[in-house]
Design a protein around this motif. Structure first.
Motif, PDB file in Angstrom:
ATOM      1  N   ARG A  14       0.884  -1.107  -0.212  1.00 18.46           N
ATOM      2  CA  ARG A  14       0.012   0.229  -0.042  1.00 18.46           C
ATOM      3  C   ARG A  14       0.817   1.155  -0.066  1.00 18.46           C
ATOM      4  N   ALA A  15       1.902   1.282   0.778  1.00 17.23           N
ATOM      5  CA  ALA A  15       2.919   2.472   0.847  1.00 17.23           C
ATOM      6  C   ALA A  15       3.537   2.605  -0.543  1.00 17.23           C
ATOM      7  N   LEU A  16       3.878   1.294  -0.834  1.00 15.62           N
ATOM      8  CA  LEU A  16       4.763   1.725  -2.245  1.00 15.62           C
ATOM      9  C   LEU A  16       3.948   2.168  -3.271  1.00 15.62           C
ATOM     10  N   ALA A  17       2.351   1.712  -3.445  1.00 12.86           N
ATOM     11  CA  ALA A  17       1.493   2.292  -4.312  1.00 12.86           C
ATOM     12  C   ALA A  17       1.273   3.784  -4.168  1.00 12.86           C
ATOM     13  N   HIS A  18       1.031   4.296  -2.913  1.00 11.69           N
ATOM     14  CA  HIS A  18       1.104   5.801  -2.557  1.00 11.69           C
ATOM     15  C   HIS A  18       2.421   6.544  -3.161  1.00 11.69           C
ATOM     16  N   TRP A  19       3.424   5.937  -3.018  1.00 16.29           N
ATOM     17  CA  TRP A  19       4.665   6.580  -3.481  1.00 16.29           C
ATOM     18  C   TRP A  19       4.703   6.668  -4.980  1.00 16.29           C
ATOM     19  N   GLY A  20       4.201   5.466  -5.769  1.00 18.77           N
ATOM     20  CA  GLY A  20       4.176   5.368  -7.218  1.00 18.77           C
ATOM     21  C   GLY A  20       3.285   6.744  -7.833  1.00 18.77           C
ATOM     22  N   ARG A  21       2.406   6.868  -6.700  1.00 21.54           N
ATOM     23  CA  ARG A  21       1.144   7.764  -7.341  1.00 21.54           C
ATOM     24  C   ARG A  21       1.798   9.336  -6.854  1.00 21.54           C
ATOM     25  N   PRO A  23       5.120  10.514  -7.115  1.00 21.52           N
ATOM     26  CA  PRO A  23       6.836  10.714  -7.304  1.00 21.52           C
ATOM     27  C   PRO A  23       7.564  12.055  -7.025  1.00 21.52           C
ATOM     28  N   GLY A  24       6.636  12.945  -6.983  1.00 22.94           N
ATOM     29  CA  GLY A  24       7.265  14.340  -6.711  1.00 22.94           C
ATOM     30  C   GLY A  24       7.652  14.314  -5.148  1.00 22.94           C
ATOM     31  N   ARG A  25       6.973  13.808  -4.379  1.00 22.30           N
ATOM     32  CA  ARG A  25       7.437  13.874  -2.820  1.00 22.30           C
ATOM     33  C   ARG A  25       8.657  13.067  -2.627  1.00 22.30           C
ATOM     34  N   LEU A  26       8.741  11.881  -3.232  1.00 16.86           N
ATOM     35  CA  LEU A  26       9.811  11.260  -3.194  1.00 16.86           C
ATOM     36  C   LEU A  26      11.296  11.725  -3.792  1.00 16.86           C
ATOM     37  N   ALA A  27      11.037  12.537  -4.945  1.00 19.80           N
ATOM     38  CA  ALA A  27      12.000  13.122  -5.657  1.00 19.80           C
ATOM     39  C   ALA A  27      12.533  14.338  -4.871  1.00 19.80           C
ATOM     40  N   PHE A  28      11.641  15.101  -4.079  1.00 14.58           N
ATOM     41  CA  PHE A  28      11.995  16.092  -3.426  1.00 14.58           C
ATOM     42  C   PHE A  28      12.955  15.680  -2.246  1.00 14.58           C
ATOM     43  N   GLY A  29      12.390  14.581  -1.558  1.00 14.65           N
ATOM     44  CA  GLY A  29      13.441  14.242  -0.447  1.00 14.65           C
ATOM     45  C   GLY A  29      14.812  13.682  -1.003  1.00 14.65           C
ATOM     46  N   LEU A  30      14.586  13.023  -2.117  1.00 13.86           N
ATOM     47  CA  LEU A  30      16.161  12.650  -2.431  1.00 13.86           C
ATOM     48  C   LEU A  30      16.860  13.798  -2.895  1.00 13.86           C
ATOM     49  N   ALA A  31      16.224  14.762  -3.609  1.00 13.66           N
ATOM     50  CA  ALA A  31      16.835  16.165  -4.124  1.00 13.66           C
ATOM     51  C   ALA A  31      17.487  16.914  -2.827  1.00 13.66           C
ATOM     52  N   PHE A  32      16.862  16.873  -1.766  1.00 11.89           N
ATOM     53  CA  PHE A  32      17.187  17.473  -0.539  1.00 11.89           C
ATOM     54  C   PHE A  32      18.448  17.254  -0.040  1.00 11.89           C
ATOM     55  N   ASN A  33      18.685  15.670   0.193  1.00 15.90           N
ATOM     56  CA  ASN A  33      19.908  14.888   0.482  1.00 15.90           C
ATOM     57  C   ASN A  33      21.042  15.373  -0.507  1.00 15.90           C
ATOM     58  N   VAL A  34      20.752  15.341  -1.649  1.00 15.48           N
ATOM     59  CA  VAL A  34      21.778  15.640  -2.769  1.00 15.48           C
ATOM     60  C   VAL A  34      22.281  17.127  -2.304  1.00 15.48           C
ATOM     61  N   ASP A 110       9.611   1.933   4.624  1.00 15.13           N
ATOM     62  CA  ASP A 110      10.359   3.101   4.891  1.00 15.13           C
ATOM     63  C   ASP A 110      12.022   2.541   4.607  1.00 15.13           C
ATOM     64  N   MET A 111      11.890   1.261   4.919  1.00 19.93           N
ATOM     65  CA  MET A 111      13.466   0.767   4.785  1.00 19.93           C
ATOM     66  C   MET A 111      13.717   0.591   3.221  1.00 19.93           C
ATOM     67  N   LEU A 112      12.837   0.084   2.403  1.00 21.58           N
ATOM     68  CA  LEU A 112      12.926   0.093   0.854  1.00 21.58           C
ATOM     69  C   LEU A 112      13.519   1.491   0.426  1.00 21.58           C
ATOM     70  N   TYR A 113      12.562   2.365   0.788  1.00 18.41           N
ATOM     71  CA  TYR A 113      12.787   3.929   0.415  1.00 18.41           C
ATOM     72  C   TYR A 113      14.216   4.175   0.812  1.00 18.41           C
ATOM     73  N   SER A 114      14.492   3.797   2.182  1.00 19.35           N
ATOM     74  CA  SER A 114      15.958   4.374   2.308  1.00 19.35           C
ATOM     75  C   SER A 114      16.929   3.480   1.831  1.00 19.35           C
ATOM     76  N   ALA A 115      16.748   2.502   1.230  1.00 26.71           N
ATOM     77  CA  ALA A 115      17.631   1.694   0.524  1.00 26.71           C
ATOM     78  C   ALA A 115      18.070   2.264  -0.714  1.00 26.71           C
ATOM     79  N   VAL A 116      17.049   2.693  -1.498  1.00 24.85           N
ATOM     80  CA  VAL A 116      16.914   3.478  -2.861  1.00 24.85           C
ATOM     81  C   VAL A 116      17.637   4.595  -2.386  1.00 24.85           C
ATOM     82  N   GLY A 117      17.402   5.541  -1.559  1.00 23.44           N
ATOM     83  CA  GLY A 117      18.031   7.035  -1.257  1.00 23.44           C
ATOM     84  C   GLY A 117      19.526   6.551  -1.036  1.00 23.44           C
ATOM     85  N   LEU A 118      19.838   5.600  -0.290  1.00 21.55           N
ATOM     86  CA  LEU A 118      21.117   5.521   0.210  1.00 21.55           C
ATOM     87  C   LEU A 118      22.200   5.194  -1.256  1.00 21.55           C
ATOM     88  N   ILE A 119      21.502   4.353  -2.230  1.00 21.08           N
ATOM     89  CA  ILE A 119      21.895   3.948  -3.372  1.00 21.08           C
ATOM     90  C   ILE A 119      22.122   5.255  -4.278  1.00 21.08           C
TER      91      ILE A 119
END
Length: 260
Positions: A14-21, A23-34, A110-119
């Motif tokens: 369910r959480a992964l489906a929400h992230w798929g709909r 993507p901007g929210r996830l992209a912003f989080g990754l961009a902030f770390n960068v 959240d662990m899956l998301y964190s693994a992607v962020g770490l990569i």
């Protein structure tokens, strides 16, 4: 036991489906770390010195990886408080599912998301010149310690979201993330700090993981004379284990008490 695992996996999907709909929210989080990485590597890094010598960017990247794990708390708290505010958790509680499935599924997602962020951050680090020098097995061990830290922080985020159940929890967490991160060895070596402040920074659990990662990656700035730094790898395991032992049962208990 099998039913609880399956229920948890449903919540994860369910959480992964929400992230798929969204993507901007996830992209912003990754961009902030960068952005944080680039700011310290190119804007502030020229003024930073690594005790014992060495390239600051190589010192920096293990700290950035640790901060990436820390910043994930905000995502955890946001998701938990949103579900609580919308009554989603109450609906799940009314269903015939394992009591721990909701929080366990949240943690898995959240662990899956964190693994992607770490990569993503590893790739960015390689692009700016960071390298590991301790061998592939040691590097895997360092990545494992980083994810272990994130696993502990997930349960802290779940617990805070369940306790406060409002956006005030997110604001409080985001306010504390930077002081907690800066009061560690993530960006600056404790040896450059006043003695009393260095002691506080070295005993920060984030510092243990950052120093252990530097040790395993073969990056500069890991060696000091303090006891806790000398045993950084065992401490990088012990801190998360203690935090999980505290906050996992607290999170399950808080979830079960939601409607009381």
């Amino acid at each position: 036991m099998t039913a609880a695992v399956l229920d948890s996996w449903v919540i994860t999907q369910r959480a992964l489906a929400h992230w798929g709909r969204q993507p901007g929210r996830l992209a912003f989080g990754l961009a902030f770390n960068v952005m944080i990485m680039l700011m310290f590597a190119f804007l502030l890094g020229g003024a930073m010195k690594v005790p014992g010598g060495g390239d600051y960017r190589e010192f920096l990247m293990p700290g950035v990886f640790v901060m990436t794990m820390l910043f994930g708390i905000g995502e955890t708290v946001t998701s938990v408080t949103t579900d609580a505010d919308r009554g989603v958790m109450d609906r799940f509680r009314s269903m015939p599912m394992a009591g721990s499935a909701m929080v366990a599924g949240r943690a898995m997602a959240d662990m899956l998301y964190s693994a992607v962020g770490l990569i993503v951050m590893v790739v960015c680090g390689l692009l700016i010149g960071w390298r590991w020098h301790g061998g592939f097995a040691a590097a895997l061990g360092a990545f494992g310690l980083l994810l272990l830290l994130r696993f502990a922080l997930v349960w802290i985020g779940i617990y805070l979201g369940l306790i406060f159940r409002s956006q005030q929890a997110l604001m409080a967490v985001q306010t504390l993330e930077f002081p907690l991160g800066f009061l560690s060895s993530a960006f600056v070596a404790p040896a450059t700090m006043p003695a009393w402040l260095a002691a506080v920074a070295e005993w920060n659990p984030l510092s243990s993981t950052a120093t252990a990662a530097r040790t395993l990656f073969g990056n500069p700035g890991a060696a000091t004379d303090s006891w806790i730094t000398s045993y950084a790898v065992p401490m990088a395991i012990s801190w998360p284990v203690v935090l999980v032992a505290i906050f996992f049962p607290l999170s399950v208990l808080a979830y079960r008490r939601l409607s009381r």
